[in-house]
Design a protein around this motif. Structure first.
Motif, PDB file in Angstrom:
ATOM      1  N   GLY A   1       0.805  -1.223   0.000  1.00 41.80           N
ATOM      2  CA  GLY A   1       0.000   0.000   0.000  1.00 41.80           C
ATOM      3  C   GLY A   1       0.830   1.260   0.000  1.00 41.80           C
ATOM      4  N   THR A   2       2.144   1.112   0.180  1.00 41.82           N
ATOM      5  CA  THR A   2       3.098   2.198  -0.023  1.00 41.82           C
ATOM      6  C   THR A   2       4.067   1.730  -1.096  1.00 41.82           C
ATOM      7  OG1 THR A   2       4.512   1.348   1.756  1.00 41.82           O
ATOM      8  CG2 THR A   2       2.919   3.073   2.342  1.00 41.82           C
ATOM      9  N   MET A   3       4.813   2.656  -1.696  1.00 42.88           N
ATOM     10  CA  MET A   3       5.697   2.227  -2.777  1.00 42.88           C
ATOM     11  C   MET A   3       6.714   1.207  -2.273  1.00 42.88           C
ATOM     12  SD  MET A   3       5.977   2.562  -6.037  1.00 42.88           S
ATOM     13  CE  MET A   3       5.492   4.130  -6.745  1.00 42.88           C
ATOM     14  N   PHE A   4       7.214   1.406  -1.038  1.00 48.33           N
ATOM     15  CA  PHE A   4       8.141   0.455  -0.422  1.00 48.33           C
ATOM     16  C   PHE A   4       7.662   0.125   0.982  1.00 48.33           C
ATOM     17  CE2 PHE A   4      10.490   2.783  -3.613  1.00 48.33           C
ATOM     18  CZ  PHE A   4      10.989   1.742  -4.384  1.00 48.33           C
ATOM     19  N   GLY A   5       7.921  -1.092   1.396  1.00 46.48           N
ATOM     20  CA  GLY A   5       7.425  -1.545   2.682  1.00 46.48           C
ATOM     21  C   GLY A   5       7.915  -0.730   3.855  1.00 46.48           C
ATOM     22  N   PHE A   6       9.168  -0.279   3.802  1.00 44.98           N
ATOM     23  CA  PHE A   6       9.730   0.446   4.952  1.00 44.98           C
ATOM     24  C   PHE A   6       9.022   1.767   5.208  1.00 44.98           C
ATOM     25  CE2 PHE A   6      12.599   1.532   1.350  1.00 44.98           C
ATOM     26  CZ  PHE A   6      12.451   2.918   1.339  1.00 44.98           C
ATOM     27  N   GLU A   7       8.315   2.284   4.211  1.00 44.93           N
ATOM     28  CA  GLU A   7       7.587   3.541   4.409  1.00 44.93           C
ATOM     29  C   GLU A   7       6.483   3.403   5.441  1.00 44.93           C
ATOM     30  OE1 GLU A   7       6.765   5.870   0.677  1.00 44.93           O
ATOM     31  OE2 GLU A   7       7.548   4.035  -0.260  1.00 44.93           O
ATOM     32  N   ASN A   8       6.015   2.177   5.685  1.00 46.35           N
ATOM     33  CA  ASN A   8       4.996   1.952   6.707  1.00 46.35           C
ATOM     34  C   ASN A   8       5.537   2.159   8.117  1.00 46.35           C
ATOM     35  OD1 ASN A   8       2.531   0.715   5.200  1.00 46.35           O
ATOM     36  ND2 ASN A   8       4.276  -0.423   4.387  1.00 46.35           N
ATOM     37  N   PHE A   9       6.847   2.209   8.266  1.00 48.56           N
ATOM     38  CA  PHE A   9       7.451   2.193   9.594  1.00 48.56           C
ATOM     39  C   PHE A   9       8.312   3.419   9.891  1.00 48.56           C
ATOM     40  CE2 PHE A   9       6.850  -2.101   7.939  1.00 48.56           C
ATOM     41  CZ  PHE A   9       5.958  -2.597   8.869  1.00 48.56           C
ATOM     42  N   GLY A  10       8.313   4.383   8.986  1.00 47.51           N
ATOM     43  CA  GLY A  10       8.978   5.654   9.246  1.00 47.51           C
ATOM     44  C   GLY A  10      10.482   5.584   9.355  1.00 47.51           C
ATOM     45  N   ILE A  11      11.120   4.725   8.571  1.00 46.94           N
ATOM     46  CA  ILE A  11      12.582   4.612   8.627  1.00 46.94           C
ATOM     47  C   ILE A  11      13.187   4.932   7.266  1.00 46.94           C
ATOM     48  CG2 ILE A  11      12.587   2.903  10.490  1.00 46.94           C
ATOM     49  CD1 ILE A  11      13.208   0.807   8.197  1.00 46.94           C
ATOM     50  N   LYS A  12      14.496   5.202   7.286  1.00 50.60           N
ATOM     51  CA  LYS A  12      15.262   5.397   6.069  1.00 50.60           C
ATOM     52  C   LYS A  12      16.451   4.437   6.096  1.00 50.60           C
ATOM     53  CE  LYS A  12      14.126  10.326   5.585  1.00 50.60           C
ATOM     54  NZ  LYS A  12      14.678  11.709   5.489  1.00 50.60           N
ATOM     55  N   PRO A  13      16.415   3.385   5.288  1.00 55.00           N
ATOM     56  CA  PRO A  13      17.545   2.448   5.250  1.00 55.00           C
ATOM     57  C   PRO A  13      18.776   3.099   4.634  1.00 55.00           C
ATOM     58  CG  PRO A  13      15.556   1.544   4.206  1.00 55.00           C
ATOM     59  CD  PRO A  13      15.338   3.004   4.369  1.00 55.00           C
ATOM     60  N   ASP A  14      19.919   2.415   4.772  1.00 55.15           N
ATOM     61  CA  ASP A  14      21.152   2.841   4.094  1.00 55.15           C
ATOM     62  C   ASP A  14      21.230   2.234   2.698  1.00 55.15           C
ATOM     63  OD1 ASP A  14      22.493   4.263   6.370  1.00 55.15           O
ATOM     64  OD2 ASP A  14      22.321   2.267   7.278  1.00 55.15           O
ATOM     65  N   ILE A  15      20.694   1.029   2.561  1.00 57.92           N
ATOM     66  CA  ILE A  15      20.683   0.313   1.287  1.00 57.92           C
ATOM     67  C   ILE A  15      19.326  -0.369   1.140  1.00 57.92           C
ATOM     68  CG2 ILE A  15      21.702  -1.580  -0.057  1.00 57.92           C
ATOM     69  CD1 ILE A  15      24.358  -1.058   1.334  1.00 57.92           C
ATOM     70  N   VAL A  16      18.774  -0.337  -0.064  1.00 57.04           N
ATOM     71  CA  VAL A  16      17.514  -1.023  -0.359  1.00 57.04           C
ATOM     72  C   VAL A  16      17.744  -1.933  -1.560  1.00 57.04           C
ATOM     73  CG1 VAL A  16      15.117  -0.759  -1.092  1.00 57.04           C
ATOM     74  CG2 VAL A  16      16.114   0.882   0.506  1.00 57.04           C
ATOM     75  N   THR A  17      17.339  -3.192  -1.441  1.00 53.61           N
ATOM     76  CA  THR A  17      17.381  -4.091  -2.591  1.00 53.61           C
ATOM     77  C   THR A  17      15.969  -4.293  -3.133  1.00 53.61           C
ATOM     78  OG1 THR A  17      17.234  -6.076  -1.195  1.00 53.61           O
ATOM     79  CG2 THR A  17      19.429  -5.280  -1.747  1.00 53.61           C
ATOM     80  N   PHE A  18      15.858  -4.432  -4.449  1.00 53.52           N
ATOM     81  CA  PHE A  18      14.548  -4.606  -5.076  1.00 53.52           C
ATOM     82  C   PHE A  18      14.672  -5.498  -6.296  1.00 53.52           C
ATOM     83  CE2 PHE A  18      16.347  -0.918  -7.276  1.00 53.52           C
ATOM     84  CZ  PHE A  18      16.061  -1.191  -8.601  1.00 53.52           C
ATOM     85  N   ALA A  19      13.546  -5.965  -6.788  1.00 57.30           N
ATOM     86  CA  ALA A  19      13.438  -6.730  -8.044  1.00 57.30           C
ATOM     87  C   ALA A  19      11.954  -6.889  -8.326  1.00 57.30           C
ATOM     88  CB  ALA A  19      14.154  -8.081  -7.928  1.00 57.30           C
ATOM     89  N   LYS A  20      11.519  -8.079  -8.700  1.00 56.33           N
ATOM     90  CA  LYS A  20      10.123  -8.473  -8.870  1.00 56.33           C
ATOM     91  C   LYS A  20       9.225  -7.374  -9.443  1.00 56.33           C
ATOM     92  CE  LYS A  20      10.230 -12.225  -5.430  1.00 56.33           C
ATOM     93  NZ  LYS A  20      10.060 -13.391  -6.292  1.00 56.33           N
ATOM     94  N   GLY A  21       8.587  -6.584  -8.567  1.00 54.98           N
ATOM     95  CA  GLY A  21       7.574  -5.636  -9.013  1.00 54.98           C
ATOM     96  C   GLY A  21       8.078  -4.445  -9.794  1.00 54.98           C
ATOM     97  N   VAL A  22       9.384  -4.281  -9.938  1.00 58.10           N
ATOM     98  CA  VAL A  22       9.889  -3.142 -10.719  1.00 58.10           C
ATOM     99  C   VAL A  22       9.571  -3.315 -12.204  1.00 58.10           C
ATOM    100  CG1 VAL A  22      12.235  -4.029 -11.120  1.00 58.10           C
ATOM    101  CG2 VAL A  22      11.835  -1.554 -11.024  1.00 58.10           C
ATOM    102  N   THR A  23       9.476  -4.566 -12.657  1.00 60.03           N
ATOM    103  CA  THR A  23       9.060  -4.826 -14.044  1.00 60.03           C
ATOM    104  C   THR A  23       7.903  -5.813 -14.102  1.00 60.03           C
ATOM    105  OG1 THR A  23      10.602  -6.667 -14.305  1.00 60.03           O
ATOM    106  CG2 THR A  23      11.401  -4.480 -14.955  1.00 60.03           C
ATOM    107  N   CYS A  24       7.480  -6.337 -12.960  1.00 56.62           N
ATOM    108  CA  CYS A  24       6.400  -7.338 -12.884  1.00 56.62           C
ATOM    109  C   CYS A  24       6.691  -8.565 -13.738  1.00 56.62           C
ATOM    110  CB  CYS A  24       5.059  -6.720 -13.274  1.00 56.62           C
ATOM    111  SG  CYS A  24       4.554  -5.420 -12.137  1.00 56.62           S
ATOM    112  N   GLY A  25       7.981  -8.880 -13.888  1.00 55.89           N
ATOM    113  CA  GLY A  25       8.360 -10.090 -14.602  1.00 55.89           C
ATOM    114  C   GLY A  25       8.370  -9.971 -16.111  1.00 55.89           C
ATOM    115  N   TYR A  26       8.002  -8.830 -16.662  1.00 56.32           N
ATOM    116  CA  TYR A  26       7.958  -8.702 -18.127  1.00 56.32           C
ATOM    117  C   TYR A  26       9.358  -8.837 -18.725  1.00 56.32           C
ATOM    118  CZ  TYR A  26       3.010  -7.462 -18.090  1.00 56.32           C
ATOM    119  OH  TYR A  26       1.638  -7.493 -17.955  1.00 56.32           O
ATOM    120  N   VAL A  27      10.358  -8.318 -18.033  1.00 58.47           N
ATOM    121  CA  VAL A  27      11.770  -8.575 -18.315  1.00 58.47           C
ATOM    122  C   VAL A  27      12.459  -8.613 -16.959  1.00 58.47           C
ATOM    123  CG1 VAL A  27      13.866  -7.839 -19.530  1.00 58.47           C
ATOM    124  CG2 VAL A  27      11.628  -7.251 -20.482  1.00 58.47           C
TER     125      VAL A  27
END
Length: 441
Positions: free
Chosen positions: A254-280
């Motif tokens: 429900g937020t662009m990133f999960g950590f936004e639900n908890f009011g924090i700022k990470p030093d590093i964020v890893t992502f994949a999956k939903g950035v292209t929804c598997g199309y590539v």
């Protein structure tokens, strides 16, 4: 090929992940659209796990497809050291949707590679070697990310790499301590983590890596104050906080990133999956401005032939723009409310349901033999009678397609699902759980 030819050829020549190969029965898929796909006999299946929690926008999204076609007509590939417009635009867009402390992104091909490179970056930047991660976690199955992983899928990699330290999730449902509040639980778990940091030696710890919300291992949502508390520990001991957003990123909660639900700022964020929804295939590592600046004058010892692949970046840019233009987050919040309400009803109704956990359109149903003792319906790391497979088969008979892990049924449909579609599918889950109540407990 017809359906039988596809199936037999796959079984003869293809190794399928996480499976004993002998009795595999893959469904040949002829077409797909939205939250549905069809086999060659015309049967319609509902994708209630977004495949592998990656197809957030479902099948057949025209905006993403058109962006890929447009890039194909320009060129399909140039190496990472060359300039590609799609790569430049997506990198800029990702930093724009990240917190203001973030600086640059390194592109990968998948979540495992993202976590591999995040570890390397943390070690290079800090000059320290140890990395903390949790037992109930999955970060990938390549050698580095597999050592980060805490659950049984790490066993094939053992003995593992020195310096990977495990700690326990704040898994309140299974904790023998009866906490009076989430805050009390948070205090307990943070005290134990702090103690472990001290015992391991803070000067040797490069990073603490967490799935912001534990994913396949049960959609375990951290209690109030937990993630800010981990952030504070990282600051106190000069340890990097890495949030694995491979599943929770790109609108899932429900937020662009999960950590936004908890009011924090990470030093590093890893992502994949939903950035292209598997199309590539595409993943990435986003680093803070401070870390990005370090590599202005120090070698970034990370490299991949397909880092920032132009086709993948074109798909990613279209995908991220679609999240915003189609107001996907609003739909997640609206339909996610219905998901939570229905799961709570299911929990009350069924003797086999010990707990339900949900945030946005990310949820798990935890099955037990006894609600009072909380004994799991299958032992941890084993399913000697194939109970979860049988339950999955009953869902499959009703064309409700998802996957299970341990004693959990995952419910994480595409973020485009409507209330009406969700209600229709949860009725199938309810029906199967009636059977579970009678046959398996």
């Amino acid at each position: 090929m017809n359906a039988e030819e596809i199936k037999s050829t796959l079984k003869k020549y293809n190794l399928q992940s996480w499976s004993k190969q002998r009795n595999l029965n893959p469904i040949p898929v002829e077409k797909a659209d939205g939250i549905y796909f069809w086999d060659y006999d015309g049967n319609r299946y509902s994708d209630m796990s977004s495949q592998l929690v990656n197809m957030n926008l479902g099948f057949g999204n025209k905006a993403i497809g058109d962006a890929i076609k447009e890039q194909v007509d320009k060129f399909c590939f140039v190496g990472p050291s060359f300039g590609a417009e799609s790569r430049a635009k997506l990198a800029k867009k990702i930093i724009e949707v990240m917190p203001d402390n973030m600086g640059k992104v390194f592109f990968t091909n998948a979540g495992a590679e993202s976590n591999e490179n995040a570890i390397k970056i943390a070690r290079m930047f800090t000059g320290k070697s140890k990395v903390f991660s949790r037992y109930r976690s999955y970060h990938g199955s390549s050698f580095g990310s597999g050592n980060l992983t805490g659950e049984p899928r790490r066993y094939a990699l053992e003995p593992g790499i020195p310096g990977f330290i495990k700690f326990f999730d704040p898994y309140i449902y299974r904790e023998p301590i009866e906490f009076k509040s989430e805050e009390e639980a948070t205090k307990y778990y943070l005290q134990k983590l702090r103690e472990q940091i001290i015992y391991e030696g803070p000067d040797s710890i490069a990073a603490i890596v967490l799935e912001t919300i534990t994913g396949s291992n049960g959609v375990i949502i951290p209690p109030k104050g937990y993630l800010p508390g981990v952030r504070a520990l990282c600051d106190e001991f000069k340890i990097l906080m890495i949030c694995d957003e491979v599943m929770t990123g790109w609108g899932r909660t429900g937020t662009m990133f999960g950590f936004e639900n908890f009011g924090i700022k990470p030093d590093i964020v890893t992502f994949a999956k939903g950035v292209t929804c598997g199309y590539v295939q595409l993943g990435g590592v986003v680093v803070s401005k401070k870390i990005a600046e370090y590599f202005d004058d120090n070698m970034l010892s990370c490299g991949l032939t397909y880092s920032g692949h132009p086709l993948a970046c074109a798909a990613g840019l279209a995908c991220v723009n679609y999240y915003e233009e189609a107001h996907i987050l609003s739909n997640v919040k609206e339909v996610g409310k219905v998901l939570g309400e229905r799961l709570e009803e299911i929990k009350v109704k069924h003797a086999s349901v010990g707990d339900v956990r949900y945030i946005g359109l990310f949820s798990a149903v935890e099955l037990v033999k006894d609600k009072k003792t909380k004994e799991p319906i299958v032992p941890y790391g084993r399913d000697p009678e194939g109970i979860m497979g049988k339950i999955l088969g009953k869902l499959r008979e009703r064309k409700f397609m998802t996957y299970t892990h341990e004693n959990m049924i995952l419910v994480a449909p595409p973020l485009i699902i409507t209330k009406e579609q969700l209600e229709e599918e949860l009725a199938k889950l309810d029906e199967v759980l009636d059977t579970v109540d009678k046959e398996f407990i």
